[in-house]
Design a protein around this motif. Sequence first.
Motif, PDB file in Angstrom:
ATOM      1  N   ALA A   1     -14.992  12.021  -2.745  1.00 45.51           N
ATOM      2  CA  ALA A   1     -16.298  12.519  -2.322  1.00 45.51           C
ATOM      3  C   ALA A   1     -17.230  11.401  -1.868  1.00 45.51           C
ATOM      4  CB  ALA A   1     -16.938  13.316  -3.456  1.00 45.51           C
ATOM      5  N   ASP A   2     -17.220  10.290  -2.583  1.00 45.75           N
ATOM      6  CA  ASP A   2     -18.150   9.204  -2.273  1.00 45.75           C
ATOM      7  C   ASP A   2     -17.471   7.841  -2.210  1.00 45.75           C
ATOM      8  OD1 ASP A   2     -17.527   9.016  -4.917  1.00 45.75           O
ATOM      9  OD2 ASP A   2     -19.592   8.863  -5.649  1.00 45.75           O
ATOM     10  N   SER A   3     -16.177   7.823  -1.875  1.00 43.04           N
ATOM     11  CA  SER A   3     -15.456   6.549  -1.796  1.00 43.04           C
ATOM     12  C   SER A   3     -14.143   6.747  -1.055  1.00 43.04           C
ATOM     13  CB  SER A   3     -15.181   5.996  -3.196  1.00 43.04           C
ATOM     14  OG  SER A   3     -14.275   6.828  -3.898  1.00 43.04           O
ATOM     15  N   ALA A   4     -13.519   5.640  -0.747  1.00 44.50           N
ATOM     16  CA  ALA A   4     -12.144   5.643  -0.250  1.00 44.50           C
ATOM     17  C   ALA A   4     -11.249   5.143  -1.372  1.00 44.50           C
ATOM     18  CB  ALA A   4     -12.007   4.753   0.977  1.00 44.50           C
ATOM     19  N   VAL A   5     -10.010   5.610  -1.384  1.00 44.41           N
ATOM     20  CA  VAL A   5      -9.088   5.283  -2.469  1.00 44.41           C
ATOM     21  C   VAL A   5      -7.797   4.728  -1.875  1.00 44.41           C
ATOM     22  CG1 VAL A   5      -7.882   6.133  -4.513  1.00 44.41           C
ATOM     23  CG2 VAL A   5     -10.061   7.174  -3.826  1.00 44.41           C
ATOM     24  N   VAL A   6      -7.356   3.608  -2.445  1.00 41.38           N
ATOM     25  CA  VAL A   6      -6.107   2.984  -2.012  1.00 41.38           C
ATOM     26  C   VAL A   6      -5.190   2.879  -3.218  1.00 41.38           C
ATOM     27  CG1 VAL A   6      -5.070   1.045  -0.800  1.00 41.38           C
ATOM     28  CG2 VAL A   6      -7.484   1.581  -0.424  1.00 41.38           C
TER      29      VAL A   6
ATOM     30  N   VAL B   1       0.855  -1.181   0.000  1.00 39.10           N
ATOM     31  CA  VAL B   1       0.000   0.000   0.000  1.00 39.10           C
ATOM     32  C   VAL B   1       0.893   1.234   0.000  1.00 39.10           C
ATOM     33  CG1 VAL B   1      -1.757   1.315   1.224  1.00 39.10           C
ATOM     34  CG2 VAL B   1      -1.891  -1.180   1.181  1.00 39.10           C
ATOM     35  N   VAL B   2       0.726   2.062  -0.992  1.00 36.15           N
ATOM     36  CA  VAL B   2       1.540   3.277  -1.111  1.00 36.15           C
ATOM     37  C   VAL B   2       0.893   4.424  -0.348  1.00 36.15           C
ATOM     38  CG1 VAL B   2       2.529   4.955  -2.722  1.00 36.15           C
ATOM     39  CG2 VAL B   2       2.428   2.526  -3.344  1.00 36.15           C
ATOM     40  N   SER B   3      -0.416   4.590  -0.523  1.00 35.01           N
ATOM     41  CA  SER B   3      -1.103   5.694   0.150  1.00 35.01           C
ATOM     42  C   SER B   3      -2.606   5.477   0.133  1.00 35.01           C
ATOM     43  CB  SER B   3      -0.768   7.039  -0.509  1.00 35.01           C
ATOM     44  OG  SER B   3      -1.243   7.070  -1.851  1.00 35.01           O
ATOM     45  N   TYR B   4      -3.280   6.236   1.004  1.00 43.12           N
ATOM     46  CA  TYR B   4      -4.735   6.254   1.083  1.00 43.12           C
ATOM     47  C   TYR B   4      -5.206   7.685   0.871  1.00 43.12           C
ATOM     48  CZ  TYR B   4      -4.253   1.793   3.646  1.00 43.12           C
ATOM     49  OH  TYR B   4      -3.940   0.509   4.035  1.00 43.12           O
TER      50      TYR B   4
ATOM     51  N   ILE C   1      -7.275   1.848  -6.414  1.00 40.46           N
ATOM     52  CA  ILE C   1      -8.470   1.074  -6.101  1.00 40.46           C
ATOM     53  C   ILE C   1      -9.462   1.968  -5.368  1.00 40.46           C
ATOM     54  CG2 ILE C   1      -9.368  -0.916  -4.847  1.00 40.46           C
ATOM     55  CD1 ILE C   1      -6.637  -2.219  -5.169  1.00 40.46           C
ATOM     56  N   ASN C   2     -10.633   2.127  -5.961  1.00 33.79           N
ATOM     57  CA  ASN C   2     -11.723   2.883  -5.339  1.00 33.79           C
ATOM     58  C   ASN C   2     -12.696   1.902  -4.692  1.00 33.79           C
ATOM     59  OD1 ASN C   2     -11.674   5.974  -6.352  1.00 33.79           O
ATOM     60  ND2 ASN C   2     -10.886   4.631  -7.965  1.00 33.79           N
ATOM     61  N   THR C   3     -13.217   2.270  -3.540  1.00 37.50           N
ATOM     62  CA  THR C   3     -14.143   1.371  -2.855  1.00 37.50           C
ATOM     63  C   THR C   3     -15.192   2.149  -2.076  1.00 37.50           C
ATOM     64  OG1 THR C   3     -14.327  -0.454  -1.281  1.00 37.50           O
ATOM     65  CG2 THR C   3     -12.622   1.179  -0.826  1.00 37.50           C
ATOM     66  N   ALA C   4     -16.395   1.597  -2.029  1.00 43.06           N
ATOM     67  CA  ALA C   4     -17.456   2.205  -1.229  1.00 43.06           C
ATOM     68  C   ALA C   4     -17.193   2.012   0.255  1.00 43.06           C
ATOM     69  CB  ALA C   4     -18.809   1.601  -1.608  1.00 43.06           C
ATOM     70  N   LEU C   5     -16.504   0.925   0.609  1.00 39.44           N
ATOM     71  CA  LEU C   5     -16.199   0.649   2.013  1.00 39.44           C
ATOM     72  C   LEU C   5     -14.794   0.093   2.144  1.00 39.44           C
ATOM     73  CD1 LEU C   5     -17.045   0.521   4.971  1.00 39.44           C
ATOM     74  CD2 LEU C   5     -17.988  -1.759   4.548  1.00 39.44           C
ATOM     75  N   LEU C   6     -13.946   0.850   2.811  1.00 34.47           N
ATOM     76  CA  LEU C   6     -12.572   0.433   3.101  1.00 34.47           C
ATOM     77  C   LEU C   6     -12.518  -0.087   4.526  1.00 34.47           C
ATOM     78  CD1 LEU C   6      -9.453   0.363   2.620  1.00 34.47           C
ATOM     79  CD2 LEU C   6      -9.410   2.747   3.408  1.00 34.47           C
ATOM     80  N   VAL C   7     -12.052  -1.325   4.710  1.00 39.39           N
ATOM     81  CA  VAL C   7     -11.922  -1.912   6.042  1.00 39.39           C
ATOM     82  C   VAL C   7     -10.438  -2.044   6.365  1.00 39.39           C
ATOM     83  CG1 VAL C   7     -12.455  -3.848   7.547  1.00 39.39           C
ATOM     84  CG2 VAL C   7     -14.082  -3.183   5.758  1.00 39.39           C
ATOM     85  N   LEU C   8     -10.001  -1.337   7.395  1.00 39.33           N
ATOM     86  CA  LEU C   8      -8.608  -1.379   7.821  1.00 39.33           C
ATOM     87  C   LEU C   8      -8.462  -2.440   8.906  1.00 39.33           C
ATOM     88  CD1 LEU C   8      -7.879   2.459   8.029  1.00 39.33           C
ATOM     89  CD2 LEU C   8      -7.222   0.881   6.191  1.00 39.33           C
TER      90      LEU C   8
ATOM     91  N   GLY D   1      -2.897   2.470   7.635  1.00 41.50           N
ATOM     92  CA  GLY D   1      -4.088   3.135   7.129  1.00 41.50           C
ATOM     93  C   GLY D   1      -4.601   4.179   8.095  1.00 41.50           C
ATOM     94  N   CYS D   2      -4.652   3.837   9.389  1.00 40.77           N
ATOM     95  CA  CYS D   2      -5.082   4.812  10.390  1.00 40.77           C
ATOM     96  C   CYS D   2      -4.144   6.010  10.428  1.00 40.77           C
ATOM     97  CB  CYS D   2      -5.147   4.155  11.764  1.00 40.77           C
ATOM     98  SG  CYS D   2      -6.555   3.038  11.997  1.00 40.77           S
ATOM     99  N   GLN D   3      -2.859   5.749  10.365  1.00 41.77           N
ATOM    100  CA  GLN D   3      -1.887   6.835  10.404  1.00 41.77           C
ATOM    101  C   GLN D   3      -2.065   7.778   9.224  1.00 41.77           C
ATOM    102  OE1 GLN D   3       2.104   5.187  10.851  1.00 41.77           O
ATOM    103  NE2 GLN D   3       1.363   3.674  12.327  1.00 41.77           N
ATOM    104  N   GLN D   4      -2.218   7.224   8.032  1.00 40.51           N
ATOM    105  CA  GLN D   4      -2.322   8.071   6.847  1.00 40.51           C
ATOM    106  C   GLN D   4      -3.651   8.819   6.776  1.00 40.51           C
ATOM    107  OE1 GLN D   4      -1.130   6.828   3.032  1.00 40.51           O
ATOM    108  NE2 GLN D   4       0.759   5.866   3.689  1.00 40.51           N
ATOM    109  N   LEU D   5      -4.702   8.237   7.314  1.00 43.84           N
ATOM    110  CA  LEU D   5      -6.005   8.890   7.276  1.00 43.84           C
ATOM    111  C   LEU D   5      -6.259   9.762   8.501  1.00 43.84           C
ATOM    112  CD1 LEU D   5      -8.215   5.997   5.839  1.00 43.84           C
ATOM    113  CD2 LEU D   5      -7.407   8.045   4.650  1.00 43.84           C
ATOM    114  N   GLY D   6      -5.261   9.852   9.384  1.00 46.62           N
ATOM    115  CA  GLY D   6      -5.385  10.723  10.544  1.00 46.62           C
ATOM    116  C   GLY D   6      -6.303  10.193  11.619  1.00 46.62           C
TER     117      GLY D   6
END
Length: 409
Positions: free
Chosen positions: A146-151, A139-142, A162-169, A177-182
């Motif tokens: 507007a209406d999705s999460a991107v990995v 995983v390079v970055s998250y 990768i675009n997703t309606a629901l990202l599960v960390l 993932g938590c670190q990058q998304l604050g």
Amino acid sequence: MNHQYDVVIVGSGMVGASLSLLLQHAMDQGLNVALIDEHEIKQHGAQQPSFDDRSTALSLGTKRILSELNIWQSIASQACAIEHIQVSQQGQFGRVRLHAKDEGVEALGYVVPNRVIGQVLSQSLLQQSRLTRFTPAKVVSYEMAADSAVVHIEHAGQNLTINTALLVLADGANSMGCQQLGITQKRHDYQQKAVICNLSLDGNHEQWAYERFTLGGPLALLPVQGNRYALVWCMEKSEADALMGVSESAFNARLQDVIGFDKGRIIKSGERALYPLLLSQAQEQVRSHVVVLGNAAHGLHPVAGQGFNLALRDTKVLVKSIEQTLTQLGQDQLGRIQHLLAYQQAQQQDQTLTIGMSHYLPTSFTQSGTLWSILRGVGLSAMDMIPVAKTVFARQAMGLVGAAQPWQP
């Protein structure tokens, strides 16, 4: 290259793998799911690092979820049933004894080597034809759209978005993932480490599990196959570091002093490992299009063996929420914050009780002084003599609680 999925799971450890398997029915109905992990999923050989030589105490509730996934039968032959549990404090009066027969169940829980769980989960993941696996992948970055999460990942020599309606960390206690998304994690350092190894005693464990609280920290003996115990011995960091360097005979003698001789004499102890003890809690378990799961959401003290069991109950309830959203509201509602908040609310009481028990038991039993000792002894004795109190405690320990129910005992 861009890809679109309904659900993307980051992490193929015990929680991420279980989530993938629990989503199978939804995938059969058209849900598009991808799994990302830096480690290759293998049917045999070296496994994901979380599938190490430690053992995990699986609650009865967890066993029933694994049975629902049709994988328990592959685990059962190497699982040791816990039929009795004793909780006591060293050198003081008061104890609680739980018996499966009294609770009307076949076992209070089971102890299984992590590598066995890992092998069975890995084999099941490889058999999921509808699951897309990006493994191994970095995983390079998250980022949030507007209406999705991107990995953004690197996989098979390609850079993929990768675009997703629901990202599960589900990527562990030090979730990138938590670190990058604050998403911050509150941590409590117990200033202790756990010494872990397998033991052989000259007595038969007869499916007893023991939790003994000492002023230096709790100690657990869990029955495993081959008439052995899995030891989890918690103590101050410096003491644990020093104990790792002593000979096997010196280690055995020190441990024998703590556990006494009523369970038998220690005849062999295996290779020791050392783990720091922390309580970690994500300050946001959900946000729009994101769920934090497993150790990334809450990493518990091992005193009650509830970490994975709580995480699997969370996972079960999350899958219920996803299926309900798809069935009643439609695919375009997947990942919306109001539905994720409802999932979190459904598990709030279970999490609060389980995390509280895992935190306050070890901290209260390390309080020195005659008054503290008397209060603990009275509390243990009262629980042992009051059937209703004992059953409430037993059901929490067995994982027969929360929104992951109902189950028949």
